[in-house]
Structures are given as structure tokens and as C-alpha cells.
Design a protein around this motif. Sequence first.
Motif, PDB file in Angstrom:
ATOM      1  N   GLN A  46       0.824  -1.275   0.176  1.00  0.00           N
ATOM      2  CA  GLN A  46       0.121  -0.220   0.090  1.00  0.00           C
ATOM      3  C   GLN A  46       1.325   1.666   0.004  1.00  0.00           C
ATOM      4  OE1 GLN A  46      -2.900  -0.893   3.226  1.00  0.00           O
ATOM      5  NE2 GLN A  46      -3.998  -1.212   1.874  1.00  0.00           N
ATOM      6  N   PRO A  47       1.451   1.507  -0.650  1.00  0.00           N
ATOM      7  CA  PRO A  47       2.642   2.561  -0.637  1.00  0.00           C
ATOM      8  C   PRO A  47       1.470   3.326  -1.542  1.00  0.00           C
ATOM      9  CG  PRO A  47       2.863   1.620  -2.971  1.00  0.00           C
ATOM     10  CD  PRO A  47       1.695   0.409  -2.236  1.00  0.00           C
ATOM     11  N   ASP A  48       2.408   4.648  -0.827  1.00  0.00           N
ATOM     12  CA  ASP A  48       2.028   6.565  -1.521  1.00  0.00           C
ATOM     13  C   ASP A  48       1.797   7.018  -3.374  1.00  0.00           C
ATOM     14  OD1 ASP A  48      -0.067   6.545   1.136  1.00  0.00           O
ATOM     15  OD2 ASP A  48       1.914   7.245   2.336  1.00  0.00           O
ATOM     16  N   VAL A  49       3.619   6.744  -3.202  1.00  0.00           N
ATOM     17  CA  VAL A  49       3.376   6.657  -3.713  1.00  0.00           C
ATOM     18  C   VAL A  49       4.864   6.157  -4.503  1.00  0.00           C
ATOM     19  CG1 VAL A  49       5.485   7.608  -3.270  1.00  0.00           C
ATOM     20  CG2 VAL A  49       5.115   8.399  -5.507  1.00  0.00           C
ATOM     21  N   ILE A  50       5.428   5.673  -6.093  1.00  0.00           N
ATOM     22  CA  ILE A  50       6.026   4.899  -6.784  1.00  0.00           C
ATOM     23  C   ILE A  50       7.285   5.612  -7.212  1.00  0.00           C
ATOM     24  CG2 ILE A  50       6.363   3.011  -7.885  1.00  0.00           C
ATOM     25  CD1 ILE A  50       4.002   2.269  -7.376  1.00  0.00           C
ATOM     26  N   VAL A  73       7.699  15.879 -12.925  1.00  0.00           N
ATOM     27  CA  VAL A  73       7.002  16.517 -11.390  1.00  0.00           C
ATOM     28  C   VAL A  73       4.984  16.509 -11.783  1.00  0.00           C
ATOM     29  CG1 VAL A  73       8.835  17.378 -10.865  1.00  0.00           C
ATOM     30  CG2 VAL A  73       7.811  18.735 -12.727  1.00  0.00           C
ATOM     31  N   ALA A  74       5.216  16.009 -13.236  1.00  0.00           N
ATOM     32  CA  ALA A  74       3.503  16.062 -13.983  1.00  0.00           C
ATOM     33  C   ALA A  74       2.412  15.416 -13.224  1.00  0.00           C
ATOM     34  CB  ALA A  74       3.976  15.183 -15.696  1.00  0.00           C
ATOM     35  N   ASP A  75       0.957  15.761 -13.632  1.00  0.00           N
ATOM     36  CA  ASP A  75       0.150  15.319 -13.243  1.00  0.00           C
ATOM     37  C   ASP A  75      -0.294  13.881 -13.490  1.00  0.00           C
ATOM     38  OD1 ASP A  75      -0.383  18.016 -11.686  1.00  0.00           O
ATOM     39  OD2 ASP A  75      -1.098  18.900 -13.058  1.00  0.00           O
ATOM     40  N   VAL A  95      -3.590   5.782 -18.199  1.00  0.00           N
ATOM     41  CA  VAL A  95      -2.955   6.737 -17.917  1.00  0.00           C
ATOM     42  C   VAL A  95      -2.990   6.466 -16.038  1.00  0.00           C
ATOM     43  CG1 VAL A  95      -3.742   9.019 -16.915  1.00  0.00           C
ATOM     44  CG2 VAL A  95      -5.334   8.520 -18.704  1.00  0.00           C
ATOM     45  N   PHE A  96      -1.744   7.180 -15.897  1.00  0.00           N
ATOM     46  CA  PHE A  96      -1.242   6.917 -14.475  1.00  0.00           C
ATOM     47  C   PHE A  96      -1.082   8.356 -13.518  1.00  0.00           C
ATOM     48  CE2 PHE A  96       0.359   3.328 -17.067  1.00  0.00           C
ATOM     49  CZ  PHE A  96       1.288   2.634 -16.806  1.00  0.00           C
ATOM     50  N   PRO A  97      -1.468   7.981 -12.690  1.00  0.00           N
ATOM     51  CA  PRO A  97      -0.944   9.827 -11.680  1.00  0.00           C
ATOM     52  C   PRO A  97      -0.004   9.433 -11.288  1.00  0.00           C
ATOM     53  CG  PRO A  97      -2.465   7.356 -10.467  1.00  0.00           C
ATOM     54  CD  PRO A  97      -2.300   7.252 -12.104  1.00  0.00           C
ATOM     55  N   GLY A  98       0.263  11.088 -11.096  1.00  0.00           N
ATOM     56  CA  GLY A  98       1.495  11.426 -10.790  1.00  0.00           C
ATOM     57  C   GLY A  98       1.139  11.865  -9.393  1.00  0.00           C
ATOM     58  N   ALA A  99       2.856  12.750  -8.939  1.00  0.00           N
ATOM     59  CA  ALA A  99       2.357  12.811  -7.257  1.00  0.00           C
ATOM     60  C   ALA A  99       3.362  14.470  -7.386  1.00  0.00           C
ATOM     61  CB  ALA A  99       3.344  11.871  -6.501  1.00  0.00           C
ATOM     62  N   PRO A 100       2.832  15.988  -8.161  1.00  0.00           N
ATOM     63  CA  PRO A 100       3.586  16.543  -8.798  1.00  0.00           C
ATOM     64  C   PRO A 100       4.444  16.984  -6.726  1.00  0.00           C
ATOM     65  CG  PRO A 100       0.936  16.944  -9.067  1.00  0.00           C
ATOM     66  CD  PRO A 100       1.267  15.511  -8.813  1.00  0.00           C
ATOM     67  N   ARG A 123      -5.082   2.757 -15.286  1.00  0.00           N
ATOM     68  CA  ARG A 123      -4.545   3.640 -13.767  1.00  0.00           C
ATOM     69  C   ARG A 123      -4.911   2.520 -13.233  1.00  0.00           C
ATOM     70  NH1 ARG A 123      -7.880   8.618 -12.595  1.00  0.00           N
ATOM     71  NH2 ARG A 123      -8.374   8.653 -14.866  1.00  0.00           N
ATOM     72  N   THR A 124      -3.657   3.572 -12.951  1.00  0.00           N
ATOM     73  CA  THR A 124      -3.641   3.031 -10.847  1.00  0.00           C
ATOM     74  C   THR A 124      -4.334   3.255 -10.068  1.00  0.00           C
ATOM     75  OG1 THR A 124      -1.131   3.165 -10.859  1.00  0.00           O
ATOM     76  CG2 THR A 124      -1.687   1.440 -11.801  1.00  0.00           C
ATOM     77  N   THR A 125      -3.972   2.685  -8.803  1.00  0.00           N
ATOM     78  CA  THR A 125      -4.448   4.038  -7.868  1.00  0.00           C
ATOM     79  C   THR A 125      -3.047   4.185  -7.347  1.00  0.00           C
ATOM     80  OG1 THR A 125      -4.633   1.362  -6.531  1.00  0.00           O
ATOM     81  CG2 THR A 125      -6.712   1.955  -7.558  1.00  0.00           C
ATOM     82  N   CYS A 126      -2.487   3.780  -7.437  1.00  0.00           N
ATOM     83  CA  CYS A 126      -0.638   4.531  -6.800  1.00  0.00           C
ATOM     84  C   CYS A 126      -0.424   5.878  -7.749  1.00  0.00           C
ATOM     85  CB  CYS A 126      -0.174   3.546  -6.452  1.00  0.00           C
ATOM     86  SG  CYS A 126       1.240   3.921  -5.618  1.00  0.00           S
ATOM     87  N   PRO A 127       0.067   6.582  -7.125  1.00  0.00           N
ATOM     88  CA  PRO A 127       0.627   7.577  -7.691  1.00  0.00           C
ATOM     89  C   PRO A 127       1.760   7.187  -8.337  1.00  0.00           C
ATOM     90  CG  PRO A 127       0.129   8.828  -6.225  1.00  0.00           C
ATOM     91  CD  PRO A 127      -1.095   7.376  -6.173  1.00  0.00           C
ATOM     92  N   VAL A 128       2.723   7.371  -9.220  1.00  0.00           N
ATOM     93  CA  VAL A 128       4.032   7.285  -9.976  1.00  0.00           C
ATOM     94  C   VAL A 128       5.209   8.392 -10.044  1.00  0.00           C
ATOM     95  CG1 VAL A 128       5.112   6.015 -11.088  1.00  0.00           C
ATOM     96  CG2 VAL A 128       2.912   4.731 -10.543  1.00  0.00           C
ATOM     97  N   VAL A 129       5.686   8.454  -9.617  1.00  0.00           N
ATOM     98  CA  VAL A 129       7.127   9.580 -10.251  1.00  0.00           C
ATOM     99  C   VAL A 129       7.522   8.972 -10.941  1.00  0.00           C
ATOM    100  CG1 VAL A 129       8.685  11.073  -9.414  1.00  0.00           C
ATOM    101  CG2 VAL A 129       6.199  11.061  -8.455  1.00  0.00           C
ATOM    102  N   PRO A 130       7.973   9.423 -12.332  1.00  0.00           N
ATOM    103  CA  PRO A 130       8.962   8.895 -13.228  1.00  0.00           C
ATOM    104  C   PRO A 130      10.305   9.072 -13.516  1.00  0.00           C
ATOM    105  CG  PRO A 130       7.655   8.792 -14.590  1.00  0.00           C
ATOM    106  CD  PRO A 130       6.893   9.359 -13.364  1.00  0.00           C
TER     107      PRO A 130
END
Length: 335
Positions: A46-50, A73-75, A95-100, A123-130
Motif C-alpha cells: 500500500q505505497p503512497d507513491v512509486i 513532476v507532471a500530474d 493513464v498513471f496518476p503522478g505525484a507532483p 490507471r492505477t490507484t497509486c501515483p507514480v513518479v518516473p
Amino acid sequence: MGKVVAAVGMSHAPGAIGFPETANPSIRTKLETASKQLGSSLKSSQPDVIFAFLDDHFANFFRELMPSIAISVADSHDEPADQWMEALRIDKRTVFPGAPDIAEKMLAALVGKGWGLWIPGRRTTCPVVPIFINVFTPPLIPYWRAYAFGKAVRDAVETALPGETKVAFLATGGLSHWPPYWNEFQASPDDAFLNRMRRYQTEGKGVLEEDPNLFVDFEEYETEMARKNEWPVDKGHHPLVNHAWDRLFMEKFVAGDKEWMTNLTYEEVEREAGHGAHEVLKWLALLGAMRGAPSMLLAYEPVLEWICGMTSVDFEVSKSKADTNGGVKTNGVHA
């Protein structure tokens, strides 16, 4: 202070998505089972961000402007790139949510420590920061530098992220393979397809207006390479998948042998595992982010049909914490 709750690594190859049926059924099942295990590991933590260590595959960056490392740093982020849709038999982008906000904190912390980084916005339920690492356009960062960067990312997680932010790390790429990207050290000037790729890799997406079938032909070129079991340049030396090198690399990786890993050189990897194998720079970053911890090898198979050594690894962070007794560090993670 952020905390790491999961860390996984896996190979990727167009064939695994675009033509998976070409692989031996038992091997395909083994690899798909391992991938599902990694998915379960991420989901249960259950991460808040990957934070995902990735390479761009010339989707946004090209030879004329290629950062060594970039943090988005995108949305949101959508995949795959348009040019890969038909080749991979995909009809809908994800579409993968970001975590700006988190990405900006990570960026500020790393720049504050002297890391010069490029900032792409996109779409995942966890934001991703590439976190993109250049692996195809020399000069590449040294292998020791990739490890050091991963350590810096981990330090930033623990010092710059808000509250009890739960973080997962992911790295994907490799192992040994010779994908048909143009490479100045290996490409023949007489190879018409690789010259088409050189132009795309240099000039960018505008080339696809004149050459719309480039990436469909890319997959056909790969299929022909697999059929002949040879890279079209320096044919006598390179197996398309060097399983001996792959197994050595994974033996060292899962043991957390940072000395061996950080002493890898561009020339050695290129010679033994192909220019596509520089994707393991992301594995070095992952190992650095886990501070050289040992990990569990879930699967490895040389898949000639996909011209790639395929593997999956889990650091089993939650199990390490559960197994920790009296504060003794297990698998490189404190309880």
C-alpha cells in the motif's frame, strides 16, 4: 520522514506484450506468475507513491537533447507512446496518476545535494513518479554513479518527504539484449533500417510523419533477429541473449554485491550483454536506493523469441520487517 515499504525489479521487452505467444508456454507462465507476484507485493504494501527508475526509449528525449537523469513532476503520465500502439497490439493508452508535490520535494532535495537533473512535465490507484535514466545515448552515467544516485533518492525519501509517506521503488529493463536501436559503436552504415532509427533517435517524432511504419518495422526486425539468432552487426560474437552474463549479474544483484555492481563498465556490459543491457543502470539505482540489501530472485529465463533475458526480483521489504527480531537488520531494512 518517508519510509520504504516495497522494492521490486523486472525486465521488459516488446515481445512480452506484443507477441508473448512466441515464447515457450511453460517459460511464459513462469514469467507471468513472477510478474503477478511483484504486483501482489506492491499492492499489499500500500505505497503512497512509486518511484520508478525507467528509461525513455526515445519517447520524449532524443540524441540532440538527452538528459542523463530526469524526474517527472507532471500530474499524470500516459503509456505507451503513440508509435508503439500498433507494434504492441495495444488499442488504449493507460493513464498513471503522478505525484507532483512529492516529486518537487524529491527534486529539490536531490538538486540541493548537487545532482543536476532535467525536469520533464507532462490507471492505477497509486501515483507514480518516473525517474528517467539515459541508457541508449552515450555518454551514459557510470555504473557507480547510478548506484550513488539511488542512494541519494533513498536519502531524500527519508529526509524530504512529508509525514509517514510510504514509498515503493521499481526498476525495469534489461537484461542482455541487442534491440534494433541505432548505436554509433555497433550499427552498420549499410543497414537501411538502423539508419531510419538513427534519424528518428536524432530528430524526434516529426520523422514519423514521413516514416509512419517505423515501429511496426521495428518489431518485424526484432522477429527476424530472433529467427536468425543474431545481431546484424558483428554477427560472429554476440548471442542475442547471453544467459551466462545474465545469471552472473543476477547472482551479484540479489546478493547485494555493490562492489561488483559498481565496478561494471560501459565497455564490459556492451561487449557481453549488448547495448540494450545498459538498462541495468536502473537496477544499479534500485540497489542503491535499497542500500545494497539482498533480494529474492523470483524468476530468470533467457527468452530468445523476445531477444531478452527476462527476470523478476523482490526485496520483500514487508517480510524483512516481519522477520526482524530485536532491531537486527534483515534484508537491509530496519523494523
